[in-house]
Scaffold this active site. Structure first.
Site, mmCIF file in Angstrom:
data_model
loop_
_atom_site.group_PDB
_atom_site.id
_atom_site.type_symbol
_atom_site.label_atom_id
_atom_site.label_comp_id
_atom_site.label_asym_id
_atom_site.label_seq_id
_atom_site.Cartn_x
_atom_site.Cartn_y
_atom_site.Cartn_z
ATOM 1 N N VAL A 202 47.678 35.182 33.882
ATOM 2 C CA VAL A 202 48.837 35.388 34.635
ATOM 3 C C VAL A 202 49.207 34.287 35.507
ATOM 4 O O VAL A 202 50.511 33.842 35.343
ATOM 5 C CB VAL A 202 48.475 36.487 35.755
ATOM 6 C CG1 VAL A 202 49.743 36.472 36.653
ATOM 7 C CG2 VAL A 202 48.505 37.771 34.862
ATOM 8 N N GLU A 203 48.261 33.690 35.910
ATOM 9 C CA GLU A 203 48.696 32.255 36.872
ATOM 10 C C GLU A 203 49.345 31.283 35.951
ATOM 11 O O GLU A 203 50.512 30.556 36.333
ATOM 12 C CB GLU A 203 47.706 31.800 37.517
ATOM 13 C CG GLU A 203 47.234 32.706 38.537
ATOM 14 C CD GLU A 203 48.267 32.834 39.971
ATOM 15 O OE1 GLU A 203 49.309 32.030 39.881
ATOM 16 O OE2 GLU A 203 47.934 33.944 40.499
ATOM 17 N N THR A 204 48.740 30.762 34.891
ATOM 18 C CA THR A 204 49.006 29.381 34.118
ATOM 19 C C THR A 204 48.972 29.417 32.691
ATOM 20 O O THR A 204 48.939 28.517 32.033
ATOM 21 C CB THR A 204 48.186 28.345 34.687
ATOM 22 O OG1 THR A 204 46.813 28.635 34.310
ATOM 23 C CG2 THR A 204 48.351 28.208 36.309
ATOM 24 N N TYR B 49 51.915 42.409 40.916
ATOM 25 C CA TYR B 49 50.856 41.455 40.562
ATOM 26 C C TYR B 49 49.489 41.918 40.383
ATOM 27 O O TYR B 49 48.757 41.823 39.428
ATOM 28 C CB TYR B 49 50.690 40.151 41.379
ATOM 29 C CG TYR B 49 49.709 39.208 41.457
ATOM 30 C CD1 TYR B 49 50.205 37.913 40.528
ATOM 31 C CD2 TYR B 49 48.639 39.249 41.630
ATOM 32 C CE1 TYR B 49 49.326 36.999 40.215
ATOM 33 C CE2 TYR B 49 47.732 38.166 41.466
ATOM 34 C CZ TYR B 49 48.136 37.058 40.571
ATOM 35 O OH TYR B 49 47.054 36.230 40.301
#
Length: 352
Positions: A143-145, A331
């Site tokens: 999700v982040e990167t 999120y």
């Protein structure tokens, strides 16, 4: 960030590009007011900014060299695009259905499966040591990167200085992160002008802000370095440590289904990310769930807007832990659902 990864706080454009919804930083508020052009915007750096003068004096008193700080802040550049991005966090503008489409996609699942296969031994070791499921660690990084593919293009020093000195609404928070960053680069012996990250100053595979890095990053491969920027082993260990330190409970569920018996008060939904009422207390209100769960555990009631109709879920303790990474129920749901799909794909491939 604790962090407060910002995380998250990404504009829709950035989310679509990077998949980062906030980034180990906690939640950064929206509605940034326009700020006047400063000396930094004119290319003169930030060292003479009134707030910078106070920060420099504070850090000099703690033993940091004044000339070093002045030189560093003079090389920090104001980024107008950061200030604009801060006013448009995706979590504030998207429904769950819209948000879900960004992260729950086959490509991200396939890439997660590939990442797991490449780092299976490290993920197994992290799961054993920290008690955090491999699929949750993989999902966070996904999700982040996108598994380290997109970690941010802003110099961290520019992001933190811009927000610390030209974003009054959260200036104190980001000046604190700037101070943490100076300490970080000295401790880790890295060039302060070389590190890049998100527009909120979050870095590496797992998008840690400086305070989160200093508190939770670990050297997971034994080379005496905590490298979350280019070393996926350290990144995996650091994400797992973050979750463990925030109270992840091994083997416990993240969410549970909801059955509404009768009429529910609208104020009961999405009231707080931190669970307040127990499942037994919810049952007394006519909101029930699986009978095999411990009815004394606390849960938060969520209403998730979808195009085909709203969904309802209980967020349990481990769901709250996920939202400590990014203070957003959207999120938390994205990480949870992605982890389930990646986990199913990985176990299915092992059986095949």
């Amino acid at each position: 960030m604790q962090k407060v990864l910002v995380p998250a706080l990404v504009t829709l454009a950035l989310v679509l590009q990077t998949g980062c919804a906030s980034t180990a930083v906690g939640h950064v508020s929206k509605d940034a007011a326009p700020t006047p052009v400063t000396a930094a915007a004119a290319g003169k750096g930030y060292s003479q900014h009134p707030e910078a003068l106070g920060l420099i004096d504070e850090m000099v008193a703690e033993g940091v060299d004044r000339a070093y700080l002045v030189s560093l802040l003079d090389q920090a550049q104001r980024q107008e695009s950061i200030l604009k991005a801060m006013s448009r966090p995706a979590e504030k503008r998207l429904t769950w259905g819209e948000y879900r489409k960004i992260f729950i996609e086959q490509k991200r699942i396939d890439q997660g499966l590939q990442f797991w296969r490449e780092h299976a031994d490290t993920l197994a070791r992290a799961e054993q040591q920290f008690g955090v499921p491999a699929e949750v660690i993989v999902a966070i990084i996904g999700v982040e990167t996108r598994y380290g593919r997109i970690t941010g293009s802003y110099r961290v020093i520019d992001a933190l200085a811009t927000l610390g000195f030209d974003y009054p609404k959260r200036g104190a928070f980001f000046r604190g992160e700037l101070k943490e960053y100076v300490q970080l680069v000295q401790e880790e012996k890295v060039d302060p002008l070389s590190l890049k990250g998100s527009y909120a100053g979050a870095m590496g595979y797992g998008q840690f802000i400086p305070s989160s890095f200093r508190a939770y990053a670990v050297d997971f491969d034994g080379d005496n370095k905590r490298d979350i920027w280019s070393n996926p082993v350290d990144a995996i260990g650091s994400v797992a440590n973050y979750f463990a330190r925030h109270g992840w409970k091994k083997g416990e569920p993240v969410t549970s289904n909801v059955v509404i018996n009768g009429t529910a008060d609208s104020s009961w939904f999405n009231a707080d990310l931190k669970p307040d009422l127990t499942l037994a207390q919810w049952a007394e209100r006519g909101i029930s769930t699986r009978k095999d769960l411990d009815q004394t555990q606390k849960a938060t009631l969520m209403q998730l807007e979808m195009a085909e109709g709203d969904e309802y879920r209980f967020g349990l303790h481990n769901f709250y832990v996920i939202t400590r990474y990014n203070h957003s129920r959207l999120y938390g749901m994205a990480v949870h659902e992605l982890s389930q799909m990646i986990g199913a794909a990985y176990r299915g491939s092992k059986q095949g």
